[in-house]
Design an enzyme around this catalytic site. Structure first.
Site, mmCIF file in Angstrom:
data_model
loop_
_atom_site.group_PDB
_atom_site.id
_atom_site.type_symbol
_atom_site.label_atom_id
_atom_site.label_comp_id
_atom_site.label_asym_id
_atom_site.label_seq_id
_atom_site.Cartn_x
_atom_site.Cartn_y
_atom_site.Cartn_z
ATOM 1 C CE LYS A 49 -0.531 1.990 -3.727
ATOM 2 N NZ LYS A 49 0.070 0.691 -4.058
ATOM 3 C CB SER A 58 -0.935 -0.052 1.207
ATOM 4 O OG SER A 58 -1.742 1.089 1.275
ATOM 5 C CE1 TYR A 92 -0.147 5.207 -5.193
ATOM 6 C CE2 TYR A 92 0.057 6.603 -3.250
ATOM 7 C CZ TYR A 92 0.495 5.543 -4.012
ATOM 8 O OH TYR A 92 1.575 4.811 -3.582
HETATM 9 N N1 LIG Z 1 7.999 5.324 -4.538
HETATM 10 C C1 LIG Z 1 7.232 5.740 -3.563
HETATM 11 O O1 LIG Z 1 7.381 6.876 -3.079
HETATM 12 C C2 LIG Z 1 6.194 4.858 -2.982
HETATM 13 C C3 LIG Z 1 5.670 3.782 -3.665
HETATM 14 N N2 LIG Z 1 4.680 3.021 -3.102
HETATM 15 C C4 LIG Z 1 4.113 1.893 -3.831
HETATM 16 O O2 LIG Z 1 5.132 0.953 -4.092
HETATM 17 C C5 LIG Z 1 4.873 0.286 -5.305
HETATM 18 C C6 LIG Z 1 6.085 0.369 -6.208
HETATM 19 O O3 LIG Z 1 6.385 1.707 -6.436
HETATM 20 P P1 LIG Z 1 7.736 2.189 -7.162
HETATM 21 O O4 LIG Z 1 8.766 1.166 -7.008
HETATM 22 O O5 LIG Z 1 7.979 3.566 -6.698
HETATM 23 O O6 LIG Z 1 7.206 2.280 -8.665
HETATM 24 P P2 LIG Z 1 7.951 2.226 -10.095
HETATM 25 O O7 LIG Z 1 7.140 3.111 -10.972
HETATM 26 O O8 LIG Z 1 9.397 2.491 -9.959
HETATM 27 O O9 LIG Z 1 7.713 0.707 -10.527
HETATM 28 C C7 LIG Z 1 6.404 0.263 -10.748
HETATM 29 C C8 LIG Z 1 6.416 -1.177 -11.182
HETATM 30 O O10 LIG Z 1 5.062 -1.606 -11.421
HETATM 31 C C9 LIG Z 1 4.952 -2.080 -12.768
HETATM 32 N N3 LIG Z 1 3.617 -1.786 -13.284
HETATM 33 C C10 LIG Z 1 3.030 -0.577 -13.397
HETATM 34 N N4 LIG Z 1 1.823 -0.684 -13.955
HETATM 35 C C11 LIG Z 1 1.639 -1.997 -14.217
HETATM 36 C C12 LIG Z 1 0.597 -2.738 -14.827
HETATM 37 N N5 LIG Z 1 -0.521 -2.140 -15.280
HETATM 38 N N6 LIG Z 1 0.737 -4.083 -14.966
HETATM 39 C C13 LIG Z 1 1.857 -4.685 -14.511
HETATM 40 N N7 LIG Z 1 2.876 -4.042 -13.937
HETATM 41 C C14 LIG Z 1 2.767 -2.707 -13.802
HETATM 42 C C15 LIG Z 1 6.069 -1.358 -13.510
HETATM 43 O O11 LIG Z 1 6.488 -1.999 -14.695
HETATM 44 P P3 LIG Z 1 5.858 -1.634 -16.150
HETATM 45 O O12 LIG Z 1 5.708 -0.150 -16.212
HETATM 46 O O13 LIG Z 1 6.804 -2.201 -17.140
HETATM 47 O O14 LIG Z 1 4.534 -2.320 -16.187
HETATM 48 C C16 LIG Z 1 7.173 -1.391 -12.478
HETATM 49 O O15 LIG Z 1 7.780 -2.641 -12.452
HETATM 50 C C17 LIG Z 1 3.620 0.926 -5.881
HETATM 51 O O16 LIG Z 1 2.496 0.141 -5.554
HETATM 52 C C18 LIG Z 1 3.556 2.261 -5.180
HETATM 53 O O17 LIG Z 1 2.246 2.750 -5.100
HETATM 54 C C19 LIG Z 1 4.226 3.266 -1.846
HETATM 55 C C20 LIG Z 1 4.715 4.313 -1.126
HETATM 56 C C21 LIG Z 1 5.720 5.183 -1.632
HETATM 57 C C1 LIG Z 2 0.278 10.058 14.796
HETATM 58 C C2 LIG Z 2 1.072 10.268 13.917
HETATM 59 C C3 LIG Z 2 1.560 10.151 12.710
HETATM 60 C C4 LIG Z 2 2.421 10.616 11.926
HETATM 61 C C5 LIG Z 2 3.048 10.694 10.680
HETATM 62 C C6 LIG Z 2 2.262 11.046 9.528
HETATM 63 C C7 LIG Z 2 3.008 11.085 8.268
HETATM 64 C C8 LIG Z 2 2.129 10.948 7.081
HETATM 65 C C9 LIG Z 2 2.850 11.190 5.822
HETATM 66 C C10 LIG Z 2 2.162 10.644 4.640
HETATM 67 C C11 LIG Z 2 3.108 10.459 3.512
HETATM 68 C C12 LIG Z 2 2.484 9.912 2.291
HETATM 69 C C13 LIG Z 2 3.543 9.468 1.320
HETATM 70 C C14 LIG Z 2 2.986 8.818 0.111
HETATM 71 C C15 LIG Z 2 4.062 8.149 -0.682
HETATM 72 C C16 LIG Z 2 3.561 7.588 -1.941
HETATM 73 O O1 LIG Z 2 2.875 6.618 -1.959
HETATM 74 C C17 LIG Z 2 3.890 8.356 -3.165
HETATM 75 N N1 LIG Z 2 5.255 8.730 -3.227
HETATM 76 C C18 LIG Z 2 3.520 7.616 -4.391
HETATM 77 O O2 LIG Z 2 4.416 6.658 -4.647
#
Ligand SMILES: NC(=O)C1=CN([C@@H]2O[C@H](COP(=O)(O)OP(=O)(O)OC[C@H]3O[C@@H](n4cnc5c(N)ncnc54)[C@H](OP(=O)(O)O)[C@@H]3O)[C@@H](O)[C@H]2O)C=CC1
Ligand SMILES: CCCCCCCCCCCCCCCC(=O)[C@@H](N)CO
Length: 361
Positions: free
Chosen positions: A192, A174, A188
């Protein structure tokens, strides 16, 4: 005097001990350990960012690894990178998670899965008013429906696996934006948060089959997807999301496998994430009586902490709107020149720029 000591002793020792003992017998499901070595770990979105780090980690731990994503090129690159680092060959599957038939074919070909790690995801931070409905639908289709497709395709074989004594896992990535709604993440966050409903319900349905569900909640993480997202992210999204410290994908992968192996339902990744998970514990299952104790004891104070965060966020929003208004007024009253960087900062679009340019001439 002795009486006072006894009351104090009851208050700070006996009551907490009784609570811990009570929670020890209360928590459900029961704790479980899930081994990774020599098991089949199937990772969606395994070709980039967090997914690729998960693939590296699983391979290094001696698992058999499969990765699935859309782009075959990126999958091949990932396979080469993991081979170079660990000497292990991962299996790659090119499929779009939105396409159930393609997903089913990939899962069948890969063979029975022990750890299904749903990490694929798309994210575009944008105010809902500026976001097209097609993009909202795309986000929900990939992040939420894509997860349903994978689970529906993989669950039957996981259920009827050879050794039902061995616990298996379904883990969903998530986001902290799936624990609290964040400016710019309407679509988004909805996708999630949806994963949480899916996970809580599913855990009740599969517990009898010794299948264990986990939810991972990373903060901003330094990945290719994140770099892309940052190119056009609202200022306020950046400000609010920075309440939680950013991480490297390798660190998130480490926390993820630690959590899966220890059978945690909720897996936070950093300190702020632990606080956030405690504050949003709700009615989710908790296997650890120690964590349950902390949840119970910290609930009140964490609610106050949560309200403090909301206060800072709403204050930032108000400040930003005031600054924007002052900027616009200054531009109009002085007909002054302005840099396109400033305009972009306050999200003043091309129409507005033209209008101000007209006034200026
Ligand atoms: N980076 C961040 O700040 C954060 C990320 N997340 C979550 O972590 C996960 C990974 O993120 P991150 O590593 O940053 O993302 P990236 O964009 O770097 O990688 C995403 C991956 O998902 C694949 N993907 C995307 N769409 C599809 C699809 N329709 N079918 C199959 N594969 C797919 C991509 O490959 P391809 O495009 O070739 O399909 C790639 O391998 C996500 O779920 C994201 O929401 C959560 C919190 C923070
Ligand atoms: C009681 C207390 C709690 C405290 C802390 C709260 C902090 C909340 C911050 C939320 C950050 C959201 C990041 C999303 C990242 C993400 O998914 C995107 N980068 C897309 O990839």
């Amino acid at each position: 005097m002795a009486d006072a000591y006894f009351s104090l002793f009851t208050l700070i020792v006996l009551i907490p001990l009784a609570l811990i003992a009570f929670l020890y017998f209360l928590v459900r499901p029961r704790p479980v350990k899930i081994p990774i070595k020599n098991r089949h770990v199937f990772i969606t979105g395994g070709s980039s960012g967090i997914g690729l780090a998960l693939a590296h980690h699983a391979a290094a731990q001696g698992a058999r690894v499969s990765i699935l994503a859309r782009s075959r090129n990126k999958l091949e690159e990932a396979r080469n990178a993991v081979r170079l680092a660990t000497g292990i060959d991962v299996s790659v599957f090119a499929a779009d998670v939105r396409d159930y038939d393609a997903v089913k074919r990939a899962v069948d070909e890969a063979g029975p899965i022990d750890v299904l790690l749903l990490n694929h995801g798309v994210f575009v931070a944008l105010e809902l008013e500026k976001q097209e409905l097609s993009e909202v639908k795309f986000t929900l289709d990939v992040n939420l429906m894509g997860s349903f497709n994978l689970i529906k395709a993989a669950l039957p074989a996981m259920r009827t696996r050879k050794d039902p004594q061995q616990p298996v896992s379904i883990a969903l990535v998530s986001s902290q934006a799936g624990q609290v709604g964040i400016y710019g993440y309407a679509a988004y966050s909805a996708s999630k948060f949806g994963l949480r409903g899916l996970a809580e319900a599913l855990q009740q349905e599969v517990i009898a089959d010794n299948i264990h569900v986990s939810l991972i909640f990373p903060p901003d993480t330094d990945t290719p997807g994140f770099a892309e997202e940052n190119k056009r992210k609202p200022e306020l999204t950046k400000i609010i999301a920075s309440s939680s410290g950013a991480m490297k994908p390798e660190e998130v992968a480490q926390k993820t496998f630690d959590g899966i192996k220890s059978g945690s339902f909720i897996i936070p990744c950093n300190l702020e994430g632990i606080a956030l998970s405690l504050a949003t514990a709700g009615l989710s299952p908790q296997r650890s009586f120690l964590m349950a104790t902390v949840e119970v004891l910290a609930a009140g104070i964490l609610r106050i902490a949560g309200l403090c965060f909301q206060w800072t966020w709403y204050t930032s929003i108000e400040k930003w709107h005031n600054q924007r208004k002052a900027f616009v007024e200054l531009m109009i009253s002085t007909s002054s020149r302005f840099t396109s960087k400033e305009l972009k900062h306050f999200e003043l679009g091309p129409c507005f720029r033209r209008l101000v340019a007209d006034i200026a001439t």
